[in-house]
Scaffold this active site. Structure first.
Site, PDB file in Angstrom:
ATOM      1  N   GLN A  51     -24.315 -19.509  -1.239  1.00 26.67           N
ATOM      2  CA  GLN A  51     -25.179 -20.080  -0.185  1.00 26.67           C
ATOM      3  C   GLN A  51     -26.397 -20.788  -0.797  1.00 26.67           C
ATOM      4  O   GLN A  51     -26.817 -21.837  -0.324  1.00 26.67           O
ATOM      5  CB  GLN A  51     -25.622 -18.950   0.758  1.00 26.67           C
ATOM      6  CG  GLN A  51     -26.442 -19.396   1.944  1.00 26.67           C
ATOM      7  CD  GLN A  51     -25.613 -20.176   2.964  1.00 26.67           C
ATOM      8  OE1 GLN A  51     -24.388 -20.133   2.955  1.00 26.67           O
ATOM      9  NE2 GLN A  51     -26.297 -20.899   3.840  1.00 26.67           N
ATOM     10  N   ILE A  98       3.557 -10.477  -8.090  1.00 30.06           N
ATOM     11  CA  ILE A  98       3.475  -9.847  -9.403  1.00 30.06           C
ATOM     12  C   ILE A  98       2.678 -10.711 -10.392  1.00 30.06           C
ATOM     13  O   ILE A  98       3.092 -11.824 -10.742  1.00 30.06           O
ATOM     14  CB  ILE A  98       4.894  -9.534  -9.952  1.00 30.06           C
ATOM     15  CG1 ILE A  98       5.680  -8.714  -8.920  1.00 30.06           C
ATOM     16  CG2 ILE A  98       4.808  -8.803 -11.301  1.00 30.06           C
ATOM     17  CD1 ILE A  98       4.986  -7.448  -8.394  1.00 30.06           C
ATOM     18  N   SER A 132       0.834  -1.207   0.000  1.00 32.28           N
ATOM     19  CA  SER A 132       0.000   0.000   0.000  1.00 32.28           C
ATOM     20  C   SER A 132       0.868   1.257   0.000  1.00 32.28           C
ATOM     21  O   SER A 132       0.554   2.236  -0.673  1.00 32.28           O
ATOM     22  CB  SER A 132      -0.904   0.021   1.231  1.00 32.28           C
ATOM     23  OG  SER A 132      -1.668  -1.151   1.286  1.00 32.28           O
ATOM     24  N   ASN A 165      -9.081  -1.692  -0.574  1.00 35.09           N
ATOM     25  CA  ASN A 165     -10.298  -0.883  -0.471  1.00 35.09           C
ATOM     26  C   ASN A 165     -10.178   0.220   0.588  1.00 35.09           C
ATOM     27  O   ASN A 165     -10.714   1.318   0.417  1.00 35.09           O
ATOM     28  CB  ASN A 165     -11.504  -1.788  -0.180  1.00 35.09           C
ATOM     29  CG  ASN A 165     -12.067  -2.367  -1.466  1.00 35.09           C
ATOM     30  OD1 ASN A 165     -11.445  -2.262  -2.535  1.00 35.09           O
ATOM     31  ND2 ASN A 165     -13.237  -2.989  -1.384  1.00 35.09           N
ATOM     32  N   GLU A 208      -6.630   2.133 -14.207  1.00 39.47           N
ATOM     33  CA  GLU A 208      -6.407   0.845 -13.533  1.00 39.47           C
ATOM     34  C   GLU A 208      -7.616   0.443 -12.708  1.00 39.47           C
ATOM     35  O   GLU A 208      -8.024  -0.715 -12.697  1.00 39.47           O
ATOM     36  CB  GLU A 208      -5.220   0.959 -12.577  1.00 39.47           C
ATOM     37  CG  GLU A 208      -3.916   1.047 -13.276  1.00 39.47           C
ATOM     38  CD  GLU A 208      -2.759   1.029 -12.278  1.00 39.47           C
ATOM     39  OE1 GLU A 208      -1.786   1.692 -12.557  1.00 39.47           O
ATOM     40  OE2 GLU A 208      -2.862   0.364 -11.225  1.00 39.47           O
TER      41      GLU A 208
HETATM   42  C1  LIG Z   1      -3.390 -11.964  -6.603  1.00 41.93           C
HETATM   43  C2  LIG Z   1      -2.595 -10.707  -6.453  1.00 41.93           C
HETATM   44  C3  LIG Z   1      -2.103 -10.083  -7.589  1.00 41.93           C
HETATM   45  C4  LIG Z   1      -1.330  -8.938  -7.457  1.00 41.93           C
HETATM   46  N1  LIG Z   1      -0.764  -8.382  -8.581  1.00 41.93           N
HETATM   47  C5  LIG Z   1       0.136  -7.378  -8.428  1.00 41.93           C
HETATM   48  C6  LIG Z   1       0.865  -6.890  -9.561  1.00 41.93           C
HETATM   49  O1  LIG Z   1       0.673  -7.331 -10.694  1.00 41.93           O
HETATM   50  N2  LIG Z   1       1.802  -5.925  -9.353  1.00 41.93           N
HETATM   51  C7  LIG Z   1       2.039  -5.388  -8.121  1.00 41.93           C
HETATM   52  O2  LIG Z   1       2.895  -4.540  -8.015  1.00 41.93           O
HETATM   53  N3  LIG Z   1       1.345  -5.828  -7.031  1.00 41.93           N
HETATM   54  C8  LIG Z   1       0.416  -6.809  -7.160  1.00 41.93           C
HETATM   55  N4  LIG Z   1      -0.270  -7.272  -6.065  1.00 41.93           N
HETATM   56  C9  LIG Z   1      -0.015  -6.686  -4.775  1.00 41.93           C
HETATM   57  C10 LIG Z   1      -1.149  -5.821  -4.273  1.00 41.93           C
HETATM   58  O3  LIG Z   1      -1.266  -4.652  -5.029  1.00 41.93           O
HETATM   59  C11 LIG Z   1      -0.876  -5.573  -2.776  1.00 41.93           C
HETATM   60  O4  LIG Z   1      -1.067  -6.806  -2.111  1.00 41.93           O
HETATM   61  C12 LIG Z   1      -1.777  -4.496  -2.199  1.00 41.93           C
HETATM   62  O5  LIG Z   1      -1.446  -3.235  -2.712  1.00 41.93           O
HETATM   63  C13 LIG Z   1      -1.677  -4.436  -0.675  1.00 41.93           C
HETATM   64  O6  LIG Z   1      -0.342  -4.367  -0.277  1.00 41.93           O
HETATM   65  P1  LIG Z   1       0.207  -5.380   0.831  1.00 41.93           P
HETATM   66  O7  LIG Z   1      -0.186  -6.755   0.430  1.00 41.93           O
HETATM   67  O8  LIG Z   1       1.631  -5.100   1.067  1.00 41.93           O
HETATM   68  O9  LIG Z   1      -0.631  -5.033   2.116  1.00 41.93           O
HETATM   69  P2  LIG Z   1      -0.286  -3.876   3.187  1.00 41.93           P
HETATM   70  O10 LIG Z   1       0.149  -2.650   2.503  1.00 41.93           O
HETATM   71  O11 LIG Z   1       0.588  -4.462   4.234  1.00 41.93           O
HETATM   72  O12 LIG Z   1      -1.738  -3.622   3.798  1.00 41.93           O
HETATM   73  C14 LIG Z   1      -2.418  -4.647   4.537  1.00 41.93           C
HETATM   74  C15 LIG Z   1      -3.821  -4.160   4.856  1.00 41.93           C
HETATM   75  O13 LIG Z   1      -3.711  -3.048   5.719  1.00 41.93           O
HETATM   76  C16 LIG Z   1      -4.752  -2.138   5.478  1.00 41.93           C
HETATM   77  N5  LIG Z   1      -4.178  -0.815   5.161  1.00 41.93           N
HETATM   78  C17 LIG Z   1      -2.997  -0.546   4.552  1.00 41.93           C
HETATM   79  N6  LIG Z   1      -2.801   0.779   4.461  1.00 41.93           N
HETATM   80  C18 LIG Z   1      -3.867   1.371   5.026  1.00 41.93           C
HETATM   81  C19 LIG Z   1      -4.275   2.737   5.232  1.00 41.93           C
HETATM   82  N7  LIG Z   1      -3.499   3.766   4.831  1.00 41.93           N
HETATM   83  N8  LIG Z   1      -5.443   2.960   5.855  1.00 41.93           N
HETATM   84  C20 LIG Z   1      -6.215   1.942   6.263  1.00 41.93           C
HETATM   85  N9  LIG Z   1      -5.903   0.642   6.103  1.00 41.93           N
HETATM   86  C21 LIG Z   1      -4.744   0.355   5.479  1.00 41.93           C
HETATM   87  C22 LIG Z   1      -5.564  -2.705   4.293  1.00 41.93           C
HETATM   88  O14 LIG Z   1      -6.669  -3.424   4.798  1.00 41.93           O
HETATM   89  C23 LIG Z   1      -4.603  -3.666   3.641  1.00 41.93           C
HETATM   90  O15 LIG Z   1      -5.273  -4.724   2.945  1.00 41.93           O
HETATM   91  C24 LIG Z   1      -1.088  -8.391  -6.179  1.00 41.93           C
HETATM   92  C25 LIG Z   1      -1.637  -8.996  -5.052  1.00 41.93           C
HETATM   93  C26 LIG Z   1      -2.357 -10.144  -5.172  1.00 41.93           C
HETATM   94  C27 LIG Z   1      -2.892 -10.797  -3.927  1.00 41.93           C
END
Ligand SMILES: Cc1cc2nc3c(=O)[nH]c(=O)nc-3n(C[C@H](O)[C@H](O)[C@H](O)COP(=O)(O)OP(=O)(O)OC[C@H]3O[C@@H](n4cnc5c(N)ncnc54)[C@H](O)[C@@H]3O)c2cc1C
Length: 383
Positions: free
Chosen positions: A340, A160, A135, A370, A246
């Protein structure tokens, strides 16, 4: 039969004919292989090359780059049809990656990559996320150091999409100071590239036909000309300004899946008997399906309106954030409610509703979680 949404001007007879062509191609050429691709964990690159040859991969590209010069609505229709047929996000990511080059590439970069991306000779992914940051992209640590006429890249990416199958990646790297101003995007052609390694193909809850991989860069050299746009430190701004597009390529599939799942559930409940009568005749079933059909209609109407604004060049970030989070949320809700109604069969992977349910969950996480969407909407409201 679901009620038909209002027809926006982008929904003309030409796009209907295009949709029909795409739907028939997917049903005839792609869907028969989908089970096998789920089992092996990826869709072969040649499949997308054939899709490109049909003109379906990037119909929105200018004719100069091999495309049809169609509006972005055509790409939305392709994603709509792929999602309806249970395909994962690989082709959407390809389009998003290609648009970085279209919008920020130098004339030489466009000429070098866009025709091959349109034909499918190159299949693209976007590598932003790292083990330590998703994020919060400003914290990214993969570094690109200038060395003569090259950049040397060191670091690791994870999650990725198409990390294993793509042969071109738009990679976010740090070329300068900490924070957003030190971020750049570099285009990396990965085939036979020394120092580049695809790590594990990660096992996921759903979207099994899409390869999601770890990537490692150890002293990877790419020509300095691969710096997207040619100016260091512009990567974060480039990332931010692509976001409405996007987010639409996540919201459109949500609308498609919701509709498809309601259709499937309607069919099933109208033939399944419980307690001597049709499942559909129970009031709970009728009410649940009425609720889901209403959501399908409202999501589609909102998404179609956003597509119109996208086509007109008037889609603001906030509407795109709203469309992304809200459509994804409704997708998870509707797939759950419909599952369900299938009872135990809904939990069996051989039933599409089970797969749609598992595939849906990630829509609330990637492309900006989200919660991030809501944070960005709230920021706009108070500015
Ligand atoms: C199937 C899949 C495909 C993907 N494809 C790609 C891709 O092609 N390229 C790429 O670069 N990435 C990709 N991603 C990565 C995806 O974009 C990240 O998983 C996503 O942005 C969340 O980052 P994170 O997993 O590090 O979660 P974190 O950043 O650690 O966040 C975890 C949770 O914390 C909460 N959170 C985080 N920040 C905040 C905030 N500011 N306020 C409130 N709540 C917050 C949210 O609920 C979030 O889900 C993919 C992920 C998946 C699972």
């Amino acid at each position: 039969m679901l009620p038909q949404p209002h027809r926006h001007p982008w929904m003309d007879s030409e796009i209907d004919a295009f949709r029909d062509q795409v739907r028939r191609y997917i049903a005839g050429e792609l869907s028969p292989h989908l089970d096998e691709w789920r089992r092996q964990g990826y869709i072969p690159r040649e499949t997308w090359a054939a899709f490109g040859q049909m003109g379906f991969l990037l119909p929105e590209m200018d004719e100069a780059w091999g495309g049809a010069g169609a509006s972005l609505a055509y790409q939305c229709v392709v994603q709509d049809e792929l999602a309806r047929a249970e395909f994962p996000m690989s082709a959407a990511v390809h389009s998003i990656a290609s648009h970085y080059i279209l919008d920020y590439g130098t004339p030489e970069q466009k000429a070098r990559w866009l025709p091959k991306l349109t034909s499918g000779e190159l299949f693209a992914g976007i590598a932003l996320t790292e083990p330590g940051c998703g994020s919060d992209l400003q914290a990214l640590r993969t570094r690109a150091r200038r060395d003569g006429d090259d950049y040397v890249i060191d670091g690791a990416k994870t999650f990725i999409t198409s990390g294993f199958t793509a042969n071109l990646l738009v990679v976010a790297v740090r070329t300068g100071e900490a924070g957003s101003r030190g971020v750049s995007l570099i285009v990396v052609e990965t085939e036979n590239l020394p120092g580049f390694q695809v790590g594990r193909r990660l096992e996921k809850l759903g979207q099994h036909a899409s390869d999601t991989a770890e990537l490692f860069f150890e002293g990877v050299r790419v020509p300095a000309d691969n710096l997207l746009g040619g100016t260091e430190g512009t990567g974060f701004a480039q990332l931010m300004s692509q976001l409405p597009y996007e987010r639409m390529l996540i919201a459109v599939p949500s609308a498609a899946v919701i509709e498809r799942v309601v259709e499937l559930t309607l069919e099933y409940t109208q033939q399944r008997k419980v307690f001597g009568k049709l499942l559909y005749d129970l009031q709970n079933t009728r009410f649940k399906l009425a609720e889901c059909a209403t959501l399908a209609h409202v999501v589609r109407t909102f998404v179609n309106d956003c597509v119109q604004r996208l086509v007109d060049g008037e889609l603001d970030d906030t509407a795109a954030y709203m469309a992304k989070w809200w459509a994804a949320e409704q997708q998870c809700k509707v797939t759950d409610e419909c599952l369900q109604l299938f009872g135990g069969y809904g939990y069996m992977v051989e039933y599409p509703v089970a797969r749609f349910y598992a595939d849906a969950r990630v829509q609330r996480i990637y492309g900006g979680a989200n919660e991030i969407m809501k944070e960005l909407i709230a920021r706009r409201m108070s500015s």
